[in-house]
Design an enzyme around this catalytic site. Structure first.
Site, PDB file in Angstrom:
ATOM      1  CG  ASP A  78      -2.121  -3.500   4.694  1.00  0.00           C
ATOM      2  OD1 ASP A  78      -2.730  -2.554   4.148  1.00  0.00           O
ATOM      3  OD2 ASP A  78      -1.828  -3.511   5.898  1.00  0.00           O
ATOM      4  CG  HIS A 300      -3.412   0.642   5.481  1.00  0.00           C
ATOM      5  ND1 HIS A 300      -3.165  -0.634   5.928  1.00  0.00           N
ATOM      6  CD2 HIS A 300      -4.058   1.266   6.499  1.00  0.00           C
ATOM      7  CE1 HIS A 300      -3.644  -0.777   7.151  1.00  0.00           C
ATOM      8  NE2 HIS A 300      -4.194   0.361   7.524  1.00  0.00           N
ATOM      9  CB  SER A 469      -3.546   0.062  10.720  1.00  0.00           C
ATOM     10  OG  SER A 469      -4.698  -0.509  10.208  1.00  0.00           O
TER      11      SER A 469
END
Length: 551
Positions: A78, A300, A469
């Site tokens: 990521d 994220h 995601s």
């Protein structure tokens, strides 16, 4: 690859073109303050709670009580993970053979001081790439000097495939520029109308927060006001924003990101890879990067990591799907922009070589110039028994017709046995069951919660994000639970159990990106939503059957 749902923003922006006075005359009844909503709806049970969660809590209470779990490592490829987060620091993988901060590759794995993982987006001097180019931008920048202004017949036969690629990617690049510019205009228009409207609604409805309950409480017979009411309600549901103030902040953040994309990700002259200092086309090179797995923007990856395995035993924040036997390995390879194939391949190999059983991949793109390197890495993981969990993408596309990379199928041969692709679903078993942004198709194996998912944020904070995601790590968490309680299961068996235990759901939903209604079962190969309870039941049956047959 969390998502800002542009389709909902467009409908909201159009609805906001209503005159404010018309709305003020129609919205009348004050609404009492709403009861708090369940933040982690993902863990609820469809039967008992009437919410399309994955039955996490029921599974622990009824099926896994008093059972012993084995250690499992889940790698998160990521943008970065906040290693100091209160809900993550105890569940981070620690390289047992590496000594912290001594500047030596103690375990001789080729990576110095890789205590919690590795960063393939960093330079040896400690700097890190944040915003990177889209793959379309890289390809146009590379091919434009070679083919711009030339006819196909003027190009040598051996180069015509590359010439054709340039013509296609040039068109897609131009569309991407136009889309980002239009999104920025939509954001500015929406904010200009929504900010004063939110303030007005607070006064009219006598509430501090204009949430879904307050919006539903508006009484009106005016068709245009009903349109706005519906748009605001669906926008909050689609984004997971608890109220209009939070939605406004999300839209502002989206505007900032869009400006970055226009200024950097779509800039043909921008060269961020110089920070890394490698040859990005040399996919055999693995000795680059640094040990900083947090990087400049860890939102994220931190959110993804929390969904998988946020500490379930510390009485803080949230609970991940997987329990205390699971550890998170951070592998930084996804910038704000598109990932490099070289980095993806190396990240997979790093995770496999350092003990990961499951790899979460919440990223993707539509061009892959070094696909061969990624395919080889996937086959390497397959040979080592490692499951790859991949987000399907957020562009409302049928990925049976358009390839979304990393692809679940190599250029030749059957689908990888260790590769599972995940679409995003919502909390209600109605027309909102499918996330409007989710990619779909028979190459999507199963859907999982991906709308309004509450998880960890940098700085020991928490918040909602939406996207495939968020759906992928939900499945990675399920796989981690299965692997920890049934360690004999192979990657192929984990995939099969997750898919077989996802019962088909025959709800009519809008096809993503379209208005036409389709049966939910038509949007993936299983037609279902992942369910931990049913997966553990199936794993129990299959492992008991296997052990009895072996006696």
């Amino acid at each position: 690859m969390s998502v800002f749902p542009h389709s909902f923003l467009t409908s909201l922006g159009l609805a906001l073109l209503l005159p404010a006075a018309t709305f003020a005359q129609s919205a009348a009844t004050p609404t009492p303050a709403p009861a708090p909503t369940v933040q982690q709806w993902t863990h609820l049970d469809p039967t008992k709670d009437k919410v399309m969660g994955i039955s996490t809590q029921r599974t622990y209470d009824e099926l896994l009580k008093n059972r012993t779990a084995s250690p499992v490592i889940v790698a998160v490829i990521d943008a970065g993970i906040d290693t100091t987060h209160e809900d993550l620091k105890r569940v981070l993988w620690k390289n047992p053979k590496e000594i912290v901060g001594n500047g030596i590759d103690d375990d001789k794995n080729g990576y110095v001081d890789d205590i919690h993982g590795w960063n393939f987006l960093g330079g040896k001097d400690g700097r890190n790439v944040d915003v990177d180019l889209y793959e379309e931008t890289r390809l146009v920048a590379k091919l434009k000097p070679l083919y711009e202004g030339k006819t196909r017949t003027a190009v040598p036969a051996a180069k015509r495939a590359e010439y054709d690629l340039y013509q296609k990617v040039k068109k897609d690049y131009a569309e991407k520029v136009d889309d980002e510019k239009q999104q920025l205009k939509d954001i500015d228009m929406t904010l200009g109308n929504l900010i004063p409207l939110a303030a007005q609604l607070k006064i009219m409805l006598n509430v501090e927060k204009v949430d879904t309950t307050a919006i539903k409480g508006i009484k009106t017979d005016e068709p245009r006001v009903k349109q706005l009411q519906k748009a605001m309600y669906e926008y909050l549901v689609a984004t997971g924003a608890p109220d209009l103030d939070s939605a406004i902040n999300q839209i502002k953040d989206a505007g900032t990101e869009t400006k970055k994309h226009l200024e950097y990700s779509l800039n043909l002259d921008y060269k961020p890879r110089a920070i890394v200092g490698d040859d990005e086309d040399n996919t055999k090179d693995r000795s680059y990067g640094n040990a900083d797995i947090t990087g400049p923007d860890a939102l994220h990856g931190t959110h993804v990591a929390g969904i998988i395995a946020a500490d379930r035993d510390n009485n803080l924040g949230i609970q991940g799907v997987a329990g205390s036997s699971v550890r998170i390995m951070g592998v930084r390879a996804v910038p704000n922009g598109d990932e490099h194939d070289k980095d993806v391949a190396n990240a997979i190999r790093y995770a496999v070589d350092n003990g990961a059983s499951i790899i979460n991949m919440s990223f993707g793109k539509y061009y892959s110039p070094h696909r061969d390197a990624v395919d080889a890495a996937i086959r390497y993981a397959e040979a080592k028994g490692v499951l790859l969990v991949h987000a399907a993408g957020n562009e409302s596309k049928n990925i049976d017709a358009v390839v979304h990379y990393p692809a679940p199928t190599p250029l030749s041969g059957a689908t990888y046995a260790n590769f599972i692709t995940i679409g995003a679903s919502g909390s209600t078993n109605d027309e909102l069951l499918t996330a409007n942004f989710s990619n779909y198709g028979k190459k999507v194996d199963v859907f999982a919660p991906g709308v309004g998912i509450y998880s960890t944020m940098p700085g020991s904070k928490y918040g909602n994000e939406s996207g495939t995601s968020m759906a992928a790590p939900t499945v990675a968490g399920v796989a981690a639970v299965l692997k920890s309680y049934f360690p004999q299961l192979t990657a192929a068996e984990l995939k099969r159990i997750i898919m077989q235990s996802a019962a088909p759901v025959h709800t009519k939903v809008p096809q993503p990106g379209e208005k036409k209604a389709v049966d939910f079962t038509q949007l993936s190969s299983t037609g279902g939503v992942v369910n931990l309870y049913k997966a553990v039941q199936l794993a129990t049956q299959q492992t008991q059957k296997g052990s009895s047959s072996g006696q």
